[in-house]
Write a protein that holds these residues in place. Structure first.
Motif, PDB file in Angstrom:
ATOM      1  N   MET A 170       0.840  -1.176   0.000  1.00 59.21           N
ATOM      2  CA  MET A 170       0.000   0.000   0.000  1.00 59.21           C
ATOM      3  C   MET A 170       0.891   1.248   0.000  1.00 59.21           C
ATOM      4  N   ALA A 171       0.602   2.173  -0.884  1.00 59.67           N
ATOM      5  CA  ALA A 171       1.395   3.402  -0.990  1.00 59.67           C
ATOM      6  C   ALA A 171       0.849   4.473  -0.043  1.00 59.67           C
ATOM      7  N   TYR A 172       1.752   5.180   0.569  1.00 58.31           N
ATOM      8  CA  TYR A 172       1.388   6.284   1.458  1.00 58.31           C
ATOM      9  C   TYR A 172       1.977   7.570   0.925  1.00 58.31           C
ATOM     10  N   LEU A 173       1.310   8.661   1.245  1.00 59.19           N
ATOM     11  CA  LEU A 173       1.865   9.948   0.875  1.00 59.19           C
ATOM     12  C   LEU A 173       1.603  10.959   1.974  1.00 59.19           C
ATOM     13  N   VAL A 174       2.514  11.913   2.046  1.00 61.50           N
ATOM     14  CA  VAL A 174       2.345  13.061   2.925  1.00 61.50           C
ATOM     15  C   VAL A 174       1.775  14.156   2.039  1.00 61.50           C
ATOM     16  N   TYR A 175       0.734  14.803   2.531  1.00 59.77           N
ATOM     17  CA  TYR A 175       0.122  15.865   1.737  1.00 59.77           C
ATOM     18  C   TYR A 175       0.109  17.156   2.553  1.00 59.77           C
ATOM     19  N   ILE A 176       0.201  18.257   1.816  1.00 59.92           N
ATOM     20  CA  ILE A 176       0.126  19.572   2.433  1.00 59.92           C
ATOM     21  C   ILE A 176      -0.993  20.330   1.734  1.00 59.92           C
ATOM     22  N   LEU A 177      -1.957  20.741   2.527  1.00 59.12           N
ATOM     23  CA  LEU A 177      -3.076  21.527   2.016  1.00 59.12           C
ATOM     24  C   LEU A 177      -2.856  22.993   2.382  1.00 59.12           C
ATOM     25  N   TYR A 178      -3.454  23.881   1.588  1.00 58.21           N
ATOM     26  CA  TYR A 178      -3.374  25.304   1.891  1.00 58.21           C
ATOM     27  C   TYR A 178      -4.762  25.918   1.786  1.00 58.21           C
ATOM     28  N   SER A 179      -5.088  26.761   2.759  1.00 55.34           N
ATOM     29  CA  SER A 179      -6.336  27.503   2.749  1.00 55.34           C
ATOM     30  C   SER A 179      -6.029  28.980   2.535  1.00 55.34           C
ATOM     31  N   GLU A 180      -6.529  29.522   1.457  1.00 54.60           N
ATOM     32  CA  GLU A 180      -6.369  30.952   1.190  1.00 54.60           C
ATOM     33  C   GLU A 180      -7.125  31.770   2.237  1.00 54.60           C
ATOM     34  N   LYS A 181      -8.282  31.279   2.641  1.00 57.51           N
ATOM     35  CA  LYS A 181      -9.089  31.984   3.648  1.00 57.51           C
ATOM     36  C   LYS A 181      -8.313  32.152   4.957  1.00 57.51           C
ATOM     37  N   LEU A 182      -7.691  31.074   5.412  1.00 51.79           N
ATOM     38  CA  LEU A 182      -6.971  31.099   6.694  1.00 51.79           C
ATOM     39  C   LEU A 182      -5.515  31.514   6.551  1.00 51.79           C
ATOM     40  N   LYS A 183      -4.994  31.441   5.312  1.00 49.36           N
ATOM     41  CA  LYS A 183      -3.561  31.680   5.080  1.00 49.36           C
ATOM     42  C   LYS A 183      -2.732  30.694   5.907  1.00 49.36           C
ATOM     43  N   LYS A 184      -3.188  29.436   5.912  1.00 52.21           N
ATOM     44  CA  LYS A 184      -2.550  28.395   6.719  1.00 52.21           C
ATOM     45  C   LYS A 184      -2.359  27.133   5.898  1.00 52.21           C
ATOM     46  N   PHE A 185      -1.355  26.356   6.346  1.00 55.86           N
ATOM     47  CA  PHE A 185      -1.100  25.042   5.782  1.00 55.86           C
ATOM     48  C   PHE A 185      -1.597  23.978   6.751  1.00 55.86           C
ATOM     49  N   TYR A 186      -1.927  22.822   6.194  1.00 59.01           N
ATOM     50  CA  TYR A 186      -2.264  21.646   6.996  1.00 59.01           C
ATOM     51  C   TYR A 186      -1.441  20.486   6.442  1.00 59.01           C
ATOM     52  N   VAL A 187      -0.783  19.742   7.316  1.00 61.13           N
ATOM     53  CA  VAL A 187       0.058  18.619   6.911  1.00 61.13           C
ATOM     54  C   VAL A 187      -0.534  17.327   7.453  1.00 61.13           C
ATOM     55  N   GLY A 188      -0.626  16.313   6.600  1.00 60.40           N
ATOM     56  CA  GLY A 188      -1.131  15.014   7.026  1.00 60.40           C
ATOM     57  C   GLY A 188      -0.534  13.920   6.153  1.00 60.40           C
ATOM     58  N   PHE A 189      -0.886  12.668   6.475  1.00 61.38           N
ATOM     59  CA  PHE A 189      -0.475  11.552   5.618  1.00 61.38           C
ATOM     60  C   PHE A 189      -1.653  10.605   5.457  1.00 61.38           C
ATOM     61  N   THR A 190      -1.639   9.860   4.364  1.00 59.69           N
ATOM     62  CA  THR A 190      -2.749   8.962   4.069  1.00 59.69           C
ATOM     63  C   THR A 190      -2.330   7.920   3.036  1.00 59.69           C
ATOM     64  N   SER A 191      -3.155   6.912   2.896  1.00 59.62           N
ATOM     65  CA  SER A 191      -2.980   5.941   1.818  1.00 59.62           C
ATOM     66  C   SER A 191      -4.046   6.153   0.738  1.00 59.62           C
ATOM     67  N   ASP A 192      -5.018   7.037   0.995  1.00 62.16           N
ATOM     68  CA  ASP A 192      -6.074   7.328   0.021  1.00 62.16           C
ATOM     69  C   ASP A 192      -6.378   8.822   0.064  1.00 62.16           C
ATOM     70  N   PHE A 193      -5.682   9.577  -0.765  1.00 61.05           N
ATOM     71  CA  PHE A 193      -5.781  11.032  -0.698  1.00 61.05           C
ATOM     72  C   PHE A 193      -7.180  11.552  -0.998  1.00 61.05           C
ATOM     73  N   GLU A 194      -7.842  11.003  -1.990  1.00 61.18           N
ATOM     74  CA  GLU A 194      -9.172  11.513  -2.373  1.00 61.18           C
ATOM     75  C   GLU A 194     -10.160  11.407  -1.212  1.00 61.18           C
ATOM     76  N   VAL A 195     -10.158  10.279  -0.528  1.00 61.02           N
ATOM     77  CA  VAL A 195     -11.050  10.088   0.614  1.00 61.02           C
ATOM     78  C   VAL A 195     -10.673  11.047   1.744  1.00 61.02           C
TER      79      VAL A 195
END
Length: 98
Positions: free
Chosen positions: A1-26
């Motif tokens: 199973m492949a895992y990835l670390v993802y970084i999201l950005y919110s323009e509204k908050l001007k903040k990043f969120y960092v997480g990891f998952t094996s199913d990014f879409e979900v």
């Protein structure tokens, strides 16, 4: 199973969120729903994928996520995107965990 670390950005908050998952879409859908009041990501609905890092194992993904979070720096995150060699070095640093 492949895992990835993802970084999201919110323009509204001007903040990043960092997480990891094996199913990014979900996982992204989970963040965008905003139903759980205890989640940081519920404060905005405009989260967009900023960067993702493919990892070889769950353990590597967890360590990379923890490292990025421990930096507590939006500049560091921006540098990861601007300088791909930083991503390579980061993945190499935690590659022996697989």
């Amino acid at each position: 199973m492949a895992y990835l670390v993802y970084i999201l950005y919110s323009e509204k908050l001007k903040k990043f969120y960092v997480g990891f998952t094996s199913d990014f879409e979900v996982r992204l859908e989970f963040h965008l729903q905003g139903d759980d009041l205890s989640r940081f990501t519920r404060r905005a609905t405009d989260w967009k994928l900023y960067l993702q890092l493919a990892c070889k194992s769950k353990e590597q993904a967890m360590k990379v996520e923890l490292h990025i979070k421990s930096m507590k720096s939006s500049t560091y995150i921006r540098n990861l995107k601007q300088y791909p060699e930083l991503v390579s070095k980061l993945l190499e640093r935690f590659a022996d965990l697989t």
